[in-house]
Write a protein that holds these residues in place. Sequence first.
Motif, PDB file in Angstrom:
ATOM      1  N   LEU A  81      50.281  48.020  32.818  1.00 17.41           N
ATOM      2  CA  LEU A  81      49.561  48.186  34.080  1.00 17.41           C
ATOM      3  C   LEU A  81      48.113  48.597  33.825  1.00 17.41           C
ATOM      4  N   VAL A  82      47.894  49.514  32.886  1.00 16.27           N
ATOM      5  CA  VAL A  82      46.531  49.974  32.610  1.00 16.27           C
ATOM      6  C   VAL A  82      45.652  48.817  32.146  1.00 16.27           C
ATOM      7  N   ARG A  83      46.167  47.992  31.261  1.00 17.94           N
ATOM      8  CA  ARG A  83      45.389  46.841  30.785  1.00 17.94           C
ATOM      9  C   ARG A  83      45.106  45.858  31.919  1.00 17.94           C
ATOM     10  N   ARG A  84      46.104  45.647  32.772  1.00 18.52           N
ATOM     11  CA  ARG A  84      45.918  44.724  33.891  1.00 18.52           C
ATOM     12  C   ARG A  84      44.825  45.237  34.834  1.00 18.52           C
ATOM     13  N   LEU A  85      44.846  46.537  35.106  1.00 19.57           N
ATOM     14  CA  LEU A  85      43.832  47.131  35.988  1.00 19.57           C
ATOM     15  C   LEU A  85      42.450  47.100  35.332  1.00 19.57           C
ATOM     16  N   ALA A  86      42.391  47.327  34.026  1.00 12.59           N
ATOM     17  CA  ALA A  86      41.107  47.275  33.325  1.00 12.59           C
ATOM     18  C   ALA A  86      40.496  45.885  33.419  1.00 12.59           C
ATOM     19  N   ASN A  87      41.304  44.863  33.252  1.00 16.10           N
ATOM     20  CA  ASN A  87      40.813  43.484  33.364  1.00 16.10           C
ATOM     21  C   ASN A  87      40.421  43.157  34.793  1.00 16.10           C
ATOM     22  N   ARG A  88      41.223  43.635  35.741  1.00 20.94           N
ATOM     23  CA  ARG A  88      40.970  43.329  37.152  1.00 20.94           C
ATOM     24  C   ARG A  88      39.637  43.892  37.625  1.00 20.94           C
ATOM     25  N   PHE A  89      39.307  45.107  37.174  1.00 19.45           N
ATOM     26  CA  PHE A  89      38.116  45.777  37.703  1.00 19.45           C
ATOM     27  C   PHE A  89      36.922  45.738  36.757  1.00 19.45           C
ATOM     28  N   ALA A  90      37.037  44.981  35.668  1.00 19.29           N
ATOM     29  CA  ALA A  90      35.929  44.890  34.715  1.00 19.29           C
ATOM     30  C   ALA A  90      34.679  44.314  35.370  1.00 19.29           C
TER      31      ALA A  90
END
Length: 394
Positions: A321-330
């Motif tokens: 989830l953390v990686r997905r959120l990092a990519n989403r909000f980059a």
Amino acid sequence: MTTAQTQELDVQPTPLALLLLGREADPRSERGVECPGDLPSPSDPDLVERARAAKAKLGDKVFVLGHHYQRDEVIQFADVTGDSFKLARDAAARPQAEYIVFCGVHFMAESADILTGDDQKVVLPDLAAGCSMADMATAEQVAECWDVLTEAGIAEQVVPVSYMNSSADIKAFTGKHGGTICTSSNAERALDWAFEQGEKVLFLPDQHLGRNTAVRDMGMSLEDCVVYNPHKPNGGLTAEELRAAKMILWRGHCSVHGRFSLDSVNEVRERIPGVNVLVHPECRHEVVAAADHVGSTEYIIKTLEAAPAGSKWAIGTELNLVRRLANRFASEDKEIVFLDRTVCFCSTMNRIDLPHLVWALESLAEGTLVNRIEVDKETEAFAKLALERMLALP
């Protein structure tokens, strides 16, 4: 040691050993067995297309649920994503779907079966996708605990509150003994309700969520809480300690969230000046106390959605989830990092991979029902009662 060697030494594998080897099943455990069919190779370049084709062939007959902690390769095929309870309710809201394919873990699929219609079939792509926390409280252990509370003369004062991350058996025990279920987002409301019904709470199976909610959110003290250890006589507690406690916490925890430490928080603050530390309430009490924000998986997502551009965040929850959120909000210039330097996926959640999903969907498309998760009617009735008490919370 080979099978021949064990036979020569007259060594008989234990049920647990067979279970861990994938050669036996335990219907009352979160652990399952190896896939009964032939999985496609993980290197098959056509896996994505095969999943799409099987899902398209099934059409409205299948509804795929994806928990936030699932791999990206699996999440891409989910019709809805969310936490465990949201997904179970989403499944119940789709009565036309004959098959509910739950990309999560065993207790989640059980909850979906409890809340969906009798004509709907819940499928877990890999039966070995369990939950170590849920495994930390068995029906037999909890029944023994209740006997200890009875002998201490306090059972009538105790209201059980069980986290969603528990087996159907534990949910049924909770319903049978006048208790309710909670999620990480409504635990405080559940405890408020429970203390209106009785003087004490038995909180199952995550000690950290229970402690953090009682102390951080409700103003209790750490002295109000005791930990019941099912592996010790009388839970490792005296009758006097049980009588004095308000919160009787089960000795269980999440293997992922339990890894985060106060050192993790201090290190990330030194490494990233101005960082906001946002953690899940399944983390240890000292981690929650040192964090800037604490909340459920849905809370974490909404907090990051509302965060200003350029803000920095260290997240204490599962890495997928953390990686997905990092990519989403980059693209919004939000810096999002994992709270700990050590990579830590949920190993059982990660058992649901693309080969297992393809195998499950193709089997269903061919008319073969696989890996059905089905809760017996008596367990379902009491578990549903506990869930309905949660739904009725103000």
